[in-house]
Design a protein around this motif. Structure first.
Motif, PDB file in Angstrom:
ATOM      1  N   MET B 392       2.987  -8.146 -11.645  1.00 38.48           N
ATOM      2  CA  MET B 392       2.609  -8.523  -9.844  1.00 38.48           C
ATOM      3  C   MET B 392       3.324  -7.383  -9.030  1.00 38.48           C
ATOM      4  O   MET B 392       2.027  -7.826  -7.872  1.00 38.48           O
ATOM      5  CB  MET B 392       3.398  -9.826  -9.875  1.00 38.48           C
ATOM      6  N   HIS B 393       3.385  -7.056  -9.014  1.00 37.22           N
ATOM      7  CA  HIS B 393       3.595  -6.109  -8.297  1.00 37.22           C
ATOM      8  C   HIS B 393       3.700  -4.727  -8.027  1.00 37.22           C
ATOM      9  O   HIS B 393       3.967  -3.841  -6.797  1.00 37.22           O
ATOM     10  CB  HIS B 393       5.541  -6.638  -7.161  1.00 37.22           C
ATOM     11  N   TYR B 394       2.720  -4.467  -9.344  1.00 33.05           N
ATOM     12  CA  TYR B 394       3.106  -3.250  -9.775  1.00 33.05           C
ATOM     13  C   TYR B 394       1.975  -2.011  -8.284  1.00 33.05           C
ATOM     14  O   TYR B 394       2.128  -0.937  -7.813  1.00 33.05           O
ATOM     15  CB  TYR B 394       2.337  -3.253 -10.548  1.00 33.05           C
ATOM     16  N   LEU B 395       0.584  -2.559  -8.090  1.00 32.31           N
ATOM     17  CA  LEU B 395      -0.002  -2.419  -7.025  1.00 32.31           C
ATOM     18  C   LEU B 395       0.333  -2.315  -5.495  1.00 32.31           C
ATOM     19  O   LEU B 395      -0.074  -1.292  -4.802  1.00 32.31           O
ATOM     20  CB  LEU B 395      -1.695  -2.674  -7.256  1.00 32.31           C
ATOM     21  N   PHE B 396       1.030  -3.403  -5.492  1.00 28.06           N
ATOM     22  CA  PHE B 396       1.624  -3.109  -3.676  1.00 28.06           C
ATOM     23  C   PHE B 396       2.525  -2.728  -3.479  1.00 28.06           C
ATOM     24  O   PHE B 396       3.303  -1.821  -2.651  1.00 28.06           O
ATOM     25  CB  PHE B 396       0.960  -4.293  -2.789  1.00 28.06           C
ATOM     26  N   PHE B 397       3.765  -3.988  -4.310  1.00 29.20           N
ATOM     27  CA  PHE B 397       4.778  -3.633  -3.350  1.00 29.20           C
ATOM     28  C   PHE B 397       6.029  -2.358  -3.944  1.00 29.20           C
ATOM     29  O   PHE B 397       6.283  -1.991  -3.860  1.00 29.20           O
ATOM     30  CB  PHE B 397       6.002  -4.774  -3.909  1.00 29.20           C
ATOM     31  N   ASN B 398       5.429  -2.072  -5.542  1.00 28.84           N
ATOM     32  CA  ASN B 398       5.756  -1.001  -6.331  1.00 28.84           C
ATOM     33  C   ASN B 398       5.429   0.288  -6.028  1.00 28.84           C
ATOM     34  O   ASN B 398       5.267   1.525  -6.510  1.00 28.84           O
ATOM     35  CB  ASN B 398       5.551  -0.879  -7.315  1.00 28.84           C
ATOM     36  N   SER B 399       4.676   0.479  -5.259  1.00 25.64           N
ATOM     37  CA  SER B 399       3.566   0.897  -4.669  1.00 25.64           C
ATOM     38  C   SER B 399       3.570   1.565  -3.031  1.00 25.64           C
ATOM     39  O   SER B 399       3.057   2.350  -2.530  1.00 25.64           O
ATOM     40  CB  SER B 399       2.115   1.771  -4.566  1.00 25.64           C
ATOM     41  N   MET B 400       4.987   0.678  -1.741  1.00 21.22           N
ATOM     42  CA  MET B 400       4.766   1.412  -0.503  1.00 21.22           C
ATOM     43  C   MET B 400       5.792   1.687  -0.410  1.00 21.22           C
ATOM     44  O   MET B 400       6.254   2.249  -1.360  1.00 21.22           O
ATOM     45  CB  MET B 400       4.768  -0.538   0.070  1.00 21.22           C
TER      46      MET B 400
END
Lengths: 259, 815
Positions: B392-400
């Motif tokens: 769920m958070h890979y694309l945004f939260f974990n790349s921010m």
């Protein structure tokens, strides 16, 4: 680590440090990137892992280089600050460069005292850039990089074009103390006023709506204007900014009466 | 998960797979590590791995070798290379350890040495068993190396193979001098249970080099076209065009699916798989960056932008950051950003973007390295990584540019180093694990807690399964626990209070759910669209099916691989974490954050199931049992139509998971594309009007000023404005007039300024609330009225001190 490799790595470290410290942006960017992400990690890997033994695979080596480099940056910075140091460009450059040079020395020393490495495995990369490799690897990778670069630059430009607006503002500072006449000075500023859309004028009115005064303002070439207005201390005053021939206020401030 | 064969210091995984065709020793030799252990993660590739010696791999040698099971290869194709020199004996003897599977799968154990000339002899183990075979089950496909092109044969079936292909098809029902397809001739078995194949002479296959990128460059070029499509979609979103959403989804699929397809074909070696995985990670980071390429817009990124800026400006650590006080004591990310900014001369935003990208790629690379070491299968490592890319958070939260992004690679580095240490890598890997623990601890609190839990899980499974019990395995979790406790106890005490609130809400929700406590008063939340629910539900269901299949397989095999069991327990935690979605309004966020960690083992389990085609519906055994039937030993070597189906079904499932993650992750569906201002919509609410107001605060207001506003105003004021934010101000805005009650709230909260965005009067909030702790959350049916927003202009004790036509700032005057 053989002498040539150690020498190249040390020379690169010194060059990167010099670029960071003395170079223009075009040199300090690659120098800084090397010091932050590459050189300390490379040297640490050479120092930690025994010469001649291939404890690490290609994948592991590739990911350990930036990981260990950033570890030097973070833990080195933390240690320096804990010791009373100041974290600035010079100190961080020294942390990265000195760590790299020391670990190169350690790796070189270990290599001198280690047995000769075993001959390399038979699985070696083909030498040179064959036509097949050019078509199979280089061409598509170049295409991919160009596509990404193009998409990135275009996205950046589109975002800036879409969101970069000139914001016209009117603001007031804290009013000063009321004088003997009961009036207070207040610094009023305007920004983002295109001269072409003028003339601009400021109109002051009291609580009952009566006009207390007006003043034409001429923004500078940068679209900014600032001036000191005098307002009654015991009355709530409205400051309106009008633009051109418009009859409705363009921007409005309200200065409450002094308590 | 099988063991890596390469920590002997002689061969790396790349070399092991590069020498894919070497005949290998009998699997029951000592010192084979856990590679041949029964279980699906021992990727089926006897011919491609080389085991560590007992002397150099003490930990691996302690593991009992599983009897009569083949060692495994990096790919699911048994590859047999005939010795090259004509003078050398170039016959390979293959012994079938048991009856062939009823499908097109055969387990092959290679003998110690080749015998004979140009001949493959297959000894059938049991004539009676062989007689039971049905039509269509009598074919063995042996794929030989040196394909040209290498990638083209994965999806061809036996019927499609033509002369010139390098696949030998052997029909088991023995008929004298039966000619098989292709170039192989089956002669009369010399003994009753032997099939003799004479292979025609052919040129020596080209060896695979360690740096063979295969089809990765072309696949990534295709994937990059998807990036261009998403860039077009983002531009379309900014200019509100109708086709933008179609382009977005097409681009997402083109970025993702070709890489998954290629990895699932199991033809990629280590270098190709690694390049594919890293290329996909880079392309997906581009998708995140292009959303807002010119500045950070997400509030959390702005908070860390401020933390970084404070270090770069002052040269001091632990400077007060009103935007996110706990981040002060976890300076890992901010140090990286500030250090890079100072070293390069780039602005903090540029340096932060680069740091986030590198950290994101490091995490993916370390996940790949860890799974590769554990499974010795580039296919498994690749599939695990692309499956994790559907978190769920890979694309945004974990790349921010967030402190968790900096901590995650070191979380994974520690797990990888732990693995290397436990499989005989030596003390240097324990030292690397200690470095990883230190970096994780100084970077992010929750990731540090998750690391302690993960190391503890790995140790406990090892203690439970290994005899004699390896007590030294408790060193890493004990060290991690000590470091984390010391850091929180001596440096970051405030994190306890910071985490109390969400933990309290979680406990309260659990109490409501299981203890019968009364639910908190709150409005209804916005219903999730049915299509979105269906996609997410199908994805989770698919994962559950794979999880149960692997669990059944492991239990019935009496699997004793510690890492597989740890992954299984972690996978269970993933499903439990998904249950947190239903725990009140904060449930989805908690579930998403948990999944950052629990999705790692779940991805590995899914990769095991997909790569090894673990039977979801197993066949009945001779006793008529289906679900309790013991799986055949070893790993299935899947070929032909079954492999084709697996590739298509696997690609579809993982793509479905990706779509589910994009719809259920961040940004929300309503803000998947950048565009004009939306109220209380995080990234979509940040524009020049709000930023200019915040910059004005930074220039004109004392740092200790307390400023209230809606979600966006507070985020901007506390970061660009650098003031002390007041978040719980909703009541002041919902009031229709300014009364002594509002004055009291202002005094109680010590508010100095209020920011009012007049667009709150035009637009409903995107996320059910205009304010943090909004008293009207979930019950807002219309925008704020002119009366509500205009009352500030009528209050005698309030001055309007800033106006940009959209955003106003009011000063609370002493009365």
């Amino acid at each position: 680590m053989n002498p040539v490799r150690a020498g190249v790595l040390a020379g690169l470290t010194v060059a990167a440090a010099a670029a960071v410290e003395f170079g223009p942006l075009v040199l300090s960017v690659p120098g800084g990137l090397l010091l932050a992400f590459v050189l300390p990690g490379l040297a640490l890997i050479e120092a930690i892992f025994r010469p001649g033994r291939r404890d690490l695979g290609m994948v592991e080596r590739a990911v350990l280089v930036p990981s260990l480099s950033l570890t030097v940056l973070v833990l080195g910075g933390l240690a320096l600050w804990s010791a009373g140091g100041h974290l600035n460009r010079v100190s961080w450059m020294l942390v990265c460069a000195v760590t790299t040079l020391v670990t190169i020395g350690v790796a070189f020393y270990r290599a001198l005292h280690a047995p000769a490495p075993a001959p390399a495995s038979a699985a070696t990369a083909p030498r040179g850039l064959s036509q097949e490799r050019l078509i199979k690897d280089v061409l598509p990778l170049t295409l991919a990089v160009l596509l990404l670069a193009g998409a990135g630059v275009w996205s950046f430009a589109d975002s800036v074009d879409t969101y970069d607006l000139t914001v016209s503002t009117l603001s007031a500072g804290q009013p000063g103390q009321a004088g003997a006449d009961g009036n207070r000075p207040v610094q009023v500023s305007a920004s983002g006023l295109p001269p072409a859309e003028g003339p601009y004028r400021v109109v002051l009115s009291g609580a009952a709506g009566a006009e207390l005064g007006r003043q034409s303002i001429t923004p500078g070439a940068d679209g900014n204007w600032t001036g000191r207005l005098t307002v009654p201390g015991d009355e709530r005053v409205t400051v309106r900014l009008f633009r051109g021939a418009e009859t409705a206020a363009f921007r409005t401030l309200i200065i409450a009466a002094a308590p | 998960m099988g063991d890596q064969p390469t920590s002997d210091g002689e061969r790396t995984p790349e070399e092991a797979t590069a020498k894919a065709a070497e005949p290998r020793p009998e699997p029951d030799e000592p010192g084979t590590g856990d590679a041949p252990a029964a279980g699906p993660a021992d990727s089926g590739a006897a011919a491609t791995t080389e085991e560590p010696t007992a002397a150099e791999e003490p930990a691996a040698a302690e593991e009992p070798p599983a009897p009569a099971e083949p060692a495994v290869s990096a790919e699911d194709t048994a590859v047999i290379r005939l010795p090259g020199a004509p003078a050398v004996d170039d016959t390979v003897l293959i012994t079938l350890p048991g009856p062939p599977s009823i499908d097109d799968t055969v387990l092959i154990t290679l003998p110690k040495k080749p015998v004979g000339e140009d001949t493959v002899i297959i000894r059938l183990p049991d004539k009676a068993t062989a007689a039971k075979k049905q039509a269509g089950e009598d074919t063995v496909i042996i794929r030989l190396p040196g394909a040209k092109p290498k990638g083209a044969k994965a999806l061809t079936t036996a019927r499609k193979r033509a002369a010139g292909d390098d696949t030998v098809i052997i029909r088991l029902p023995q008929a004298p001098q039966k000619k098989a397809a292709g170039r192989a001739v089956v002669s009369e078995p010399p003994i009753e249970d032997t099939v003799l194949l004479q292979l025609p002479a052919e040129p020596k296959p080209e060896p695979r080099t360690a740096l063979d990128l295969g089809w990765a460059p072309w696949v990534l070029a295709l994937s990059s076209l998807g990036v261009v499509l998403v860039a077009l979609a983002y531009a379309g979103g900014r200019h509100e065009t109708g086709w933008a959403m179609t382009a977005y989804w097409a681009g997402q699929v083109i970025v993702f699916s070709p890489v998954v397809f290629r990895l699932l074909s199991r033809l990629a070696g280590v270098a190709e798989s690694f390049v594919l995985v890293m290329g996909l990670a880079a392309n997906q980071y581009m998708l995140k960056w292009m959303y807002s390429p010119d500045q950070f817009r997400f509030p959390d990124e702005l908070q860390h932008w401020l933390a970084t800026t404070l270090i770069a400006e002052s040269g001091d650590l632990f400077r007060q950051n009103n935007a996110l006080p706990p981040a002060v004591h976890f300076p890992g990310l901010a140090e990286m950003g500030a250090g890079l900014s100072l070293l390069t001369g780039l602005p903090v935003t540029g340096a932060g973007t680069i740091v986030a990208a590198v950290a994101h790629l490091m995490f993916v690379g370390l996940l790949f390295a860890a799974v590769l070491r554990a499974s010795n299968s580039p296919a498994m490592a690749g599939v695990a990584c692309v499956t994790y890319a559907t978190a769920m958070h890979y694309l945004f939260f974990n790349s921010m540019f967030l402190y968790a992004t900096a901590a995650l690679p070191y979380f994974m580095l520690t797990v990888w180093a732990h693995r290397r240490w436990r499989t005989g890598g030596g003390a240097r890997f324990l030292a690397l694990a200690a470095l990883g623990i230190a970096m994780t601890t100084v970077s992010h609190h929750v990731t540090a807690f998750a690391l302690v839990a993960t190391l503890l899980l790995l140790s406990l499974t090892e203690l439970a399964l290994e005899r004699p019990r390896p007590w030294e395995t408790l060193i890493p979790p004990a060290l991690a626990l000590a470091v984390v406790c010391c850091w929180i106890g001596f440096v970051a005490q405030d994190v306890v209070a910071y985490l109390e609130a969400p933990l309290g809400r979680l406990a309260s929700s659990l109490d409501q759910m299981f203890g019968g406590a009364a639910a908190e008063e709150g409005g209804p939340t916005k219903p999730v669209p049915l299509a979105q629910l269906a996609v997410q539900g199908l994805g989770i269901l698919g994962l559950l099916v794979l999880y149960l299949a692997v669990a059944r397989d492991m239990i019935l095999r009496k699997d004793r691989d510690t890492w597989r069991w740890a992954a299984l327990v972690g996978g269970a935690a993933f499903f439990a974490g998904n249950g947190a979605r239903f725990l009140g309004s904060g449930g989805p966020e908690i579930a998403g954050r948990l999944s950052t960690f629990t999705y790692v083992p779940m991805s590995i389990i899914a990769a095991i199931a997909i790569v090894h085609a673990v039977r979801i519906v197993p066949p009945k055994d001779e006793n008529g049992r289906r679900w309790l039937s013991v799986p055949p030993p070893g790993v299935a070597v899947t070929t032909g139509r079954r492999l084709t189906n697996q590739v298509y079904i696997g690609t579809t499932l993982i793509t479905l998971l990706m779509i589910g993650a994009r719809t259920g992750g961040w940004p929300p569906v309503s803000a998947l594309l950048p565009g004009p201002y939306l109220a209380a919509a995080y990234e979509r609410s940040v524009d020049d009007f709000g930023v200019d107001a915040a910059r004005w605060q930074e220039r004109n207001l004392p740092r200790e000023s307390r400023v209230g506003g809606d979600i966006t105003a507070v985020a901007l004021s506390s970061t660009y404005g650098r003031i002390d934010p007041v978040r719980e101000v909703g009541e002041l805005y919902y009031a229709t007039s300014w009364t002594p009650a509002e004055q009291t709230i202002v005094r109680q909260l010590a508010i100095d300024y209020l920011v009012v965005d007049e667009r709150l009067g035009d637009l409903l909030p995107s996320d059910n609330a205009y304010f943090q702790d909004d008293p009207m959350a979930g019950r807002i049916t219309e925008p704020l009225s002119d009366t509500q927003l205009g009352k500030f202009d009528k209050a005698a004790a309030i001055s309007r001190v800033y106006d940009n036509g959209t955003v106003r700032i009011y000063r609370m005057e002493p009365s």
